[in-house]
Motif scaffolding. Structure first.
Motif, mmCIF file in Angstrom:
data_model
loop_
_atom_site.group_PDB
_atom_site.id
_atom_site.type_symbol
_atom_site.label_atom_id
_atom_site.label_comp_id
_atom_site.label_asym_id
_atom_site.label_seq_id
_atom_site.Cartn_x
_atom_site.Cartn_y
_atom_site.Cartn_z
ATOM 1 N N ARG A 168 0.829 -1.211 0.000
ATOM 2 C CA ARG A 168 0.000 0.000 0.000
ATOM 3 C C ARG A 168 0.860 1.256 0.000
ATOM 4 O O ARG A 168 0.523 2.272 0.582
ATOM 5 C CB ARG A 168 -0.960 -0.035 1.186
ATOM 6 N N GLU A 210 1.705 0.272 -9.874
ATOM 7 C CA GLU A 210 0.408 0.319 -9.195
ATOM 8 C C GLU A 210 0.066 1.736 -8.765
ATOM 9 O O GLU A 210 -1.084 2.156 -8.835
ATOM 10 C CB GLU A 210 0.436 -0.613 -7.981
ATOM 11 N N ARG A 211 1.086 2.487 -8.320
ATOM 12 C CA ARG A 211 0.842 3.867 -7.904
ATOM 13 C C ARG A 211 0.376 4.711 -9.087
ATOM 14 O O ARG A 211 -0.558 5.499 -8.981
ATOM 15 C CB ARG A 211 2.111 4.464 -7.299
ATOM 16 N N ARG A 214 -3.204 3.734 -9.931
ATOM 17 C CA ARG A 214 -4.178 4.293 -8.996
ATOM 18 C C ARG A 214 -4.382 5.780 -9.248
ATOM 19 O O ARG A 214 -5.500 6.293 -9.214
ATOM 20 C CB ARG A 214 -3.727 4.051 -7.553
ATOM 21 N N ARG A 217 -6.342 6.140 -12.406
ATOM 22 C CA ARG A 217 -7.739 5.771 -12.198
ATOM 23 C C ARG A 217 -8.498 6.873 -11.465
ATOM 24 O O ARG A 217 -9.614 7.243 -11.843
ATOM 25 C CB ARG A 217 -7.805 4.456 -11.407
#
Length: 368
Positions: A168, A210-211, A214, A217
């Motif tokens: 995360r 992934e960052r 995100r 998105r």
């Protein structure tokens, strides 16, 4: 795993011990030595404070506070226990407390630390030299806080928590410093166990990917919701067809036609916009959907004449639903100055689409 000494005749296993048995103290020994050689557990790091805790009147202190070459703060938490205790929770709290530190504040803290260890080094110049900066850059300083946990061993609960936190976007590393006894000597085996060194580069790449995803998105959702707000604001001045719906962050908005399973929908992609009559009466209704589509298609010439142009008739034999579509160039990723023209085309097409199909849908409704 054990550590062995190679002798002429054999591999001699060194005896694993504990810091307590070896008489090694956490603060006076481990912390003091790592303060002077922090590269053992955190390469390219400049220590700017020891026992730092100026945010609280309590006794909680960061064992070592550093700055890495990328201008990130580094919180280093040490334990000589066999399981690491709850050091990850402490370190997260410390990281949050120092996360707003500025370059000037870091210089003040570093200066105090240098005075404490009787160093005459100029804090500001030393920090600039470490960062390879000619002048301070507040926009780049302390954009992130890394955490280094160093202990003789780590419990499964702790490493599981760290792995979850790293997924995360936190950056926490567990450095195992296991002590061994060799006569009068105390040896330490230093290993990075989370993330595994061989996986570190890949893990960083995945986390960055992934960052970015995100962020993209979240940005995409925000832009689409703004697009739909503008469309509905304009549409409500032309028709009451979609007056009962709110802007969405998703790629479509729609409203019913008065017949179950038939909806008038707007759809938008990055560079395409769509208006359609969507036919889907739910689970187990594929044959019924196709029958409705075929009934409408049997009036294709009449429908397109009333509409004022050709439509795309997508029976979608491989899918449950069917669609009757008008598609335009232009979407939510086009320049915002072009949105109004795109929206006006979509709303005009929707008004004509609803007017064209209303009589046929009324017949479907009358027929059940």
């Amino acid at each position: 795993m054990a550590i062995y000494e190679i002798t002429a005749d054999s591999l001699r296993e060194l005896k694993e011990t504990s810091y307590a048995k070896a008489g090694v103290k956490e603060r006076n020994d481990l912390q003091r030595l790592l303060r002077m050689q922090v590269e053992v557990i955190s390469p390219d790091t400049l220590v700017i404070a020891e026992e730092f805790g100026e945010w609280t009147e309590g006794s909680r202190r960061i064992d070592l506070l550093g700055v890495d070459k990328d201008a990130n703060l580094v919180v280093i938490e040490l334990k000589r226990t066999d399981d690491g205790g709850h050091m990850e929770l402490q370190a997260i709290r410390y990281a949050a407390m120092v996360s707003a530190m500025t370059f000037d504040r870091a210089v003040e803290v570093f200066s105090g630390y240098l005075n404490k260890i009787s160093s005459t080094t100029d804090a500001r110049e030393a920090l600039l030299e470490h960062l390879d900066w000619s002048e301070p850059d507040e926009d780049r300083f302390a954009q992130d806080v890394r955490i280094i946990l160093a202990s003789a061993e780590f419990s499964r609960e702790l490493t599981t928590a760290v792995l979850w936190l790293n997924e995360r976007d936190l950056d926490i590393r567990c450095m195992r410093m296991k002590p061994y006894q060799d006569g009068e000597k105390i040896l330490i085996d230093v290993q990075q166990i989370v993330p595994l060194p061989e996986a570190s580069a890949y893990t960083v790449q995945v986390r960055e990917k992934e960052r970015r995803e995100r962020k993209d998105r979240a940005e995409r959702y925000s832009i689409r919701k703004r697009f739909w707000s503008k469309l509905l604001e304009y549409a409500n001045t032309q028709t009451d067809l979609h007056s009962n719906i709110s802007p969405s962050e998703y790629h479509w908005i729609g409203t019913g036609s008065g017949v179950r399973g038939l909806a008038y929908t707007y759809k938008v992609t990055q560079h395409t916009s769509i208006v359609d009559l969507y036919i889907d009466r739910g689970a187990g209704c594929k044959a019924e959907n196709k029958k409705i589509f075929d009934t409408l298609y049997s009036h294709k010439d009449q429908i397109e004449a009333v509409f004022g142009g050709p439509l795309e008739w997508r029976r979608l034999d491989g899918s449950k639903a069917s669609r009757i579509v008008i598609e335009f160039p232009g979407g939510y990723r086009d320049d915002e100055s072009e949105w109004q023209a795109i929206i006006e085309k979509m709303v005009d097409a929707m008004i004509r689409l609803e007017k064209t199909f209303s009589p046929f849908i009324a017949q479907l409704k009358a027929g059940g």
